[in-house]
Design a protein around this motif. Structure first.
Motif, PDB file in Angstrom:
ATOM      1  N   MET A 196      37.817  43.786  37.814  1.00 37.86           N
ATOM      2  CA  MET A 196      38.171  43.118  36.559  1.00 37.86           C
ATOM      3  C   MET A 196      36.914  42.735  35.771  1.00 37.86           C
ATOM      4  O   MET A 196      36.855  42.870  34.547  1.00 37.86           O
ATOM      5  N   ILE A 197      35.893  42.267  36.478  1.00 38.48           N
ATOM      6  CA  ILE A 197      34.643  41.874  35.821  1.00 38.48           C
ATOM      7  C   ILE A 197      33.981  43.082  35.169  1.00 38.48           C
ATOM      8  O   ILE A 197      33.560  43.027  33.997  1.00 38.48           O
ATOM      9  N   CYS A 198      33.898  44.171  35.896  1.00 35.12           N
ATOM     10  CA  CYS A 198      33.224  45.362  35.360  1.00 35.12           C
ATOM     11  C   CYS A 198      33.960  45.911  34.145  1.00 35.12           C
ATOM     12  O   CYS A 198      33.322  46.298  33.145  1.00 35.12           O
ATOM     13  N   LEU A 249      28.648  36.249  39.490  1.00 32.46           N
ATOM     14  CA  LEU A 249      29.597  36.701  40.506  1.00 32.46           C
ATOM     15  C   LEU A 249      29.219  38.076  41.045  1.00 32.46           C
ATOM     16  O   LEU A 249      29.315  38.337  42.253  1.00 32.46           O
ATOM     17  N   VAL A 250      28.787  38.973  40.167  1.00 33.80           N
ATOM     18  CA  VAL A 250      28.363  40.299  40.624  1.00 33.80           C
ATOM     19  C   VAL A 250      27.122  40.192  41.505  1.00 33.80           C
ATOM     20  O   VAL A 250      27.017  40.842  42.560  1.00 33.80           O
ATOM     21  N   LEU A 251      26.174  39.354  41.104  1.00 32.90           N
ATOM     22  CA  LEU A 251      24.960  39.180  41.908  1.00 32.90           C
ATOM     23  C   LEU A 251      25.282  38.521  43.248  1.00 32.90           C
ATOM     24  O   LEU A 251      24.629  38.819  44.262  1.00 32.90           O
ATOM     25  N   LEU A 252      26.249  37.630  43.269  1.00 30.33           N
ATOM     26  CA  LEU A 252      26.665  37.009  44.528  1.00 30.33           C
ATOM     27  C   LEU A 252      27.174  38.076  45.501  1.00 30.33           C
ATOM     28  O   LEU A 252      26.811  38.071  46.685  1.00 30.33           O
ATOM     29  N   ALA A 253      28.010  38.983  44.975  1.00 28.87           N
ATOM     30  CA  ALA A 253      28.539  40.051  45.832  1.00 28.87           C
ATOM     31  C   ALA A 253      27.412  40.962  46.333  1.00 28.87           C
ATOM     32  O   ALA A 253      27.383  41.365  47.508  1.00 28.87           O
ATOM     33  N   ALA A 254      26.470  41.284  45.448  1.00 26.63           N
ATOM     34  CA  ALA A 254      25.362  42.164  45.858  1.00 26.63           C
ATOM     35  C   ALA A 254      24.449  41.485  46.869  1.00 26.63           C
ATOM     36  O   ALA A 254      23.944  42.135  47.804  1.00 26.63           O
ATOM     37  N   TRP A 309      27.089  48.627  39.045  1.00 29.55           N
ATOM     38  CA  TRP A 309      26.969  47.172  38.970  1.00 29.55           C
ATOM     39  C   TRP A 309      25.680  46.738  38.284  1.00 29.55           C
ATOM     40  O   TRP A 309      25.638  45.693  37.623  1.00 29.55           O
ATOM     41  N   GLU A 310      24.617  47.528  38.396  1.00 27.61           N
ATOM     42  CA  GLU A 310      23.354  47.159  37.748  1.00 27.61           C
ATOM     43  C   GLU A 310      23.487  47.209  36.225  1.00 27.61           C
ATOM     44  O   GLU A 310      22.932  46.354  35.518  1.00 27.61           O
ATOM     45  N   SER A 311      24.224  48.201  35.713  1.00 21.36           N
ATOM     46  CA  SER A 311      24.421  48.261  34.262  1.00 21.36           C
ATOM     47  C   SER A 311      25.280  47.098  33.782  1.00 21.36           C
ATOM     48  O   SER A 311      25.130  46.630  32.644  1.00 21.36           O
ATOM     49  N   VAL A 312      26.180  46.609  34.636  1.00 18.65           N
ATOM     50  CA  VAL A 312      26.975  45.429  34.280  1.00 18.65           C
ATOM     51  C   VAL A 312      26.070  44.221  34.110  1.00 18.65           C
ATOM     52  O   VAL A 312      26.186  43.447  33.138  1.00 18.65           O
ATOM     53  N   ILE A 313      25.128  44.029  35.037  1.00 18.61           N
ATOM     54  CA  ILE A 313      24.187  42.907  34.923  1.00 18.61           C
ATOM     55  C   ILE A 313      23.341  43.034  33.667  1.00 18.61           C
ATOM     56  O   ILE A 313      23.105  42.047  32.939  1.00 18.61           O
ATOM     57  N   GLU A 314      22.885  44.229  33.373  1.00 12.11           N
ATOM     58  CA  GLU A 314      22.046  44.426  32.186  1.00 12.11           C
ATOM     59  C   GLU A 314      22.828  44.166  30.903  1.00 12.11           C
ATOM     60  O   GLU A 314      22.281  43.641  29.922  1.00 12.11           O
ATOM     61  N   ASN A 323      17.569  42.455  43.580  1.00 11.46           N
ATOM     62  CA  ASN A 323      17.156  43.849  43.455  1.00 11.46           C
ATOM     63  C   ASN A 323      15.680  43.899  43.064  1.00 11.46           C
ATOM     64  O   ASN A 323      15.333  43.997  41.887  1.00 11.46           O
ATOM     65  N   PRO A 324      14.765  43.819  44.031  1.00 12.06           N
ATOM     66  CA  PRO A 324      13.323  43.776  43.699  1.00 12.06           C
ATOM     67  C   PRO A 324      12.831  45.022  42.974  1.00 12.06           C
ATOM     68  O   PRO A 324      11.762  44.984  42.353  1.00 12.06           O
ATOM     69  N   ALA A 325      13.591  46.123  43.054  1.00  8.23           N
ATOM     70  CA  ALA A 325      13.146  47.347  42.386  1.00  8.23           C
ATOM     71  C   ALA A 325      13.248  47.258  40.878  1.00  8.23           C
ATOM     72  O   ALA A 325      12.694  48.106  40.160  1.00  8.23           O
ATOM     73  N   VAL A 326      13.939  46.247  40.374  1.00 12.09           N
ATOM     74  CA  VAL A 326      14.087  46.082  38.927  1.00 12.09           C
ATOM     75  C   VAL A 326      12.755  45.656  38.331  1.00 12.09           C
ATOM     76  O   VAL A 326      12.120  44.716  38.833  1.00 12.09           O
TER      77      VAL A 326
END
Length: 625
Positions: free
Chosen positions: A537-539, A567-572, A583-588, A619-622
């Protein structure tokens, strides 16, 4: 997904053909079959097996089964008995009232004055203002106001800042950083000074008619609390006589301010360099009308016009990302409304048209107050204690068409735009009720209570609420349902976002449980499966959002980016939940939405920095922002 519902209809009994002597009496007062369902089955409109002490439905859902007291259950009475009881109770109430409260004339049992006479004090309005409703209506209204009262105490638990108190985030950020900026009045004042120093056309009476039409087209469709014909008449008077220091002039001024800053719905996405300040080229003119309206609002007595002006001033302040000022205006409108109800209970009967306007104002004020308190822990308004309105406000009635001389079409119906606006407004009220139920039943004061609730019990509650959301969607008018999946207009877009947000709230407890469970937990699989519904639902909501459209809920939508990103970061961060591939594009996208509006609301800038900080930890690669 949830348990099915029976669509039972109670059919009237036909009089026997062998007894023609009593047919006339029975047809005049048809008897009804007794309704002995428990309160939960009545609310769900499902068939109750009437088992005692707990019916089958309540037993399966593990709810407390409550039957209405037989001494107050009149559902088995025929129409004649109900009419007699109604008149007797009305006479008793007249005798019990203080003599100073009597008007000298007896109103009809269904008149608004009768309800208002029964309201001696606002604190007793919940019981007194429902005396003319049927027992079934009373059950419905009592249930809904119970959910509202409970939800009011728990609404702030759904706020984005509360998620930072969850164990996985507790030591990462301070939840008060963004909220401290919200309560800082300096940024609202600096926003006004910055806007007023820009170029402004000023207040020009020749611009008023076009600005009023912009207001009716872009703003009034979401909260139809005014009579458009009366507003246009006031506009013509101002064109002739100029602005006065009265209520109609104040209403026209704030409507012009909203007409200036509002824009038609746009699907155009912002570029990375865009910011909301570039969309504010004409806000200085809007501030001129707004300041002129605020100079008049303090001169108004408690009246319908004063309530309308206070509410619309709050809407304008939400348009310009000044949420604390907006809440103060909404709170003022609620206070004016309570005072107006108390005053009108001692005056003459209210006209039907005024009663309809009051009902719309009630729901708009209450909805705005609930929406603000779901994000910031603000004091609740006392308006929630007033069971003033019926189930839904009534749409405007047809009016005589003065331009039509033909007698075959003496009435003018609502045009397609107004009809669609009203369908949207009623759908929003229905969704508000469902949100109250979700908050009252699924979001406790302490989220750790979710872990102490039997998982199957929590699952059944979520499925039942999810079924109610699906039924709400099925009840939408065809015009809204057809464009629900791919909304091309503002009203369909907001309804779709509301649907996704409702389902996100329903399945959010499972996201919490999945993220904070150990890998050896026997319930982890069920938690994770339901958590994926929440993530889905969030995405969907974030990926199909329109960031740059300015409207009444722009600040709330931006805070929603903050909540959904957390919430997305909590799940990750938990590594217990299968993450969506994008999910990364959702955060961005959430970060971009906060960045677009942060120049007007510093609390959104603090929210964006917090989201970026957690994103880099997860996500340290960001690359560094």
């Amino acid at each position: 997904m949830g348990p099915g519902r029976d669509n039972d209809t109670v059919a009237g009994e036909h009089p026997a053909a062998k007894r023609p002597r009593t047919t006339a009496v029975r047809s005049a007062y048809p008897r009804r079959r007794a309704v002995v369902a428990c309160q939960l089955c009545r609310m769900r409109k499902t068939k109750c097996d009437n088992r005692r002490p707990s019916c089958g439905t309540c037993t399966s859902l593990q709810f407390q089964c409550v039957y209405q007291d037989a001494s107050t259950d009149f559902s088995s009475f025929d129409a004649a008995s109900l009419a007699i009881l109604d008149r007797v109770n009305y006479a008793i109430r007249l005798l019990e009232q203080h003599p100073a409260h009597r008007t000298g004339t007896i109103d009809s049992p269904n008149s608004p004055q009768r309800r208002q006479d029964a309201q001696n004090v606002l604190e007793e309005s919940e019981a007194n203002m429902a005396v003319t409703a049927s027992p079934k209506d009373n059950d419905f209204r009592t249930t809904e106001y119970t959910f509202l009262s409970e939800a009011q105490q728990l609404q702030a638990n759904c706020a984005s800042s509360r998620i930072l108190q969850w164990p996985l985030f507790r030591d990462i950020c301070n939840m008060n950083d963004a909220d401290a900026l919200f309560f800082n009045p300096a940024y609202s004042d600096s926003s006004i000074r910055r806007t007023t120093t820009s170029s402004s056309r000023g207040i020009r009476e020749e611009d008023v008619p076009s600005l009023i039409e912009d207001f009716l087209e872009n703003v009034h469709t979401k909260n139809p609390i005014l009579d458009p014909n009366e507003l246009r008449n006031s506009c013509r008077h101002i064109s002739e006589d100029g602005f006065q220091w009265d209520g109609p002039s104040c209403l026209i001024l704030i409507a012009c301010a909203l007409g200036t800053v509002s824009r038609p719905f746009s699907l155009e996405p912002p570029s990375p360099q865009d910011a909301s300040r570039f969309d504010a080229h004409d806000h200085a003119t809007g501030e001129s009308y707004y300041i002129a309206a605020r100079k008049r609002i303090g001169l108004l007595d408690s009246s319908i016009v004063a309530i309308q002006c206070s509410f619309l001033i709050g809407v304008y302040e939400m348009y310009l990302m000044r949420p604390l000022r907006a809440w103060l205006s909404f709170n003022r409108a609620c206070t004016y409304f309570q005072t107006y109800l108390l005053a009108s209970s001692l005056s003459q009967p209210v006209e039907q048209s005024s009663e309809a306007i009051r009902s719309r104002l009630y729901w708009s004020c209450l909805k705005s107050d609930c929406e603000m308190r779901e994000e910031i822990p603000l004091p609740p308004t006392g308006l929630a204690k007033v069971e003033h309105s019926d189930a839904f406000p009534s749409p405007p009635v047809s009016v005589p068409n003065a331009d039509t001389e033909s007698q075959t079409e003496p009435m003018e119906t609502l045009d397609a735009s107004s009809e669609r606006s009203w369908y949207y407004y009623l759908s929003e009220i229905a969704s508000r009720r469902i949100m109250n139920r979700i908050t009252a039943t699924l979001h406790p004061q302490n989220p750790e209570e979710w872990a102490n609730t039997p998982v199957h019990h929590l699952q059944r509650i979520a499925e039942e609420l999810d079924t109610q959301v699906a039924q709400w969607v099925d009840s939408l008018p065809p015009s809204s349902r057809l464009s629900f999946d791919n909304p091309a207009d503002e009203l369909s877009y907001v309804l779709r976002a509301r649907y996704l947000d409702l389902r996100d709230r329903i399945w959010r407890p499972f996201l919490y449980l999945a993220a904070h469970s150990s890998p050896q937990s026997p319930n982890l699989l069920m938690y994770a499966q339901n958590a994926n519904i929440c993530l889905d639902m969030i995405c969907k909501q974030v990926q199909h959002c329109f960031i740059r459209h300015r409207h009444h809920g722009s600040w709330l939508a931006a805070r929603g980016f903050y909540t959904k990103g957390l919430l997305v970061l909590l799940a990750a961060k938990s590594h217990n939940i299968a993450m969506p591939s994008d999910w990364e594009s959702v955060i961005e996208t959430c970060i971009a939405g906060l960045r677009y509006w942060e120049d007007e609301a510093p609390d959104l800038r603090a929210a964006r920095l917090t989201l970026e900080h957690i994103y880099q930890l997860v996500n340290p690669a960001v690359p560094a922002f």
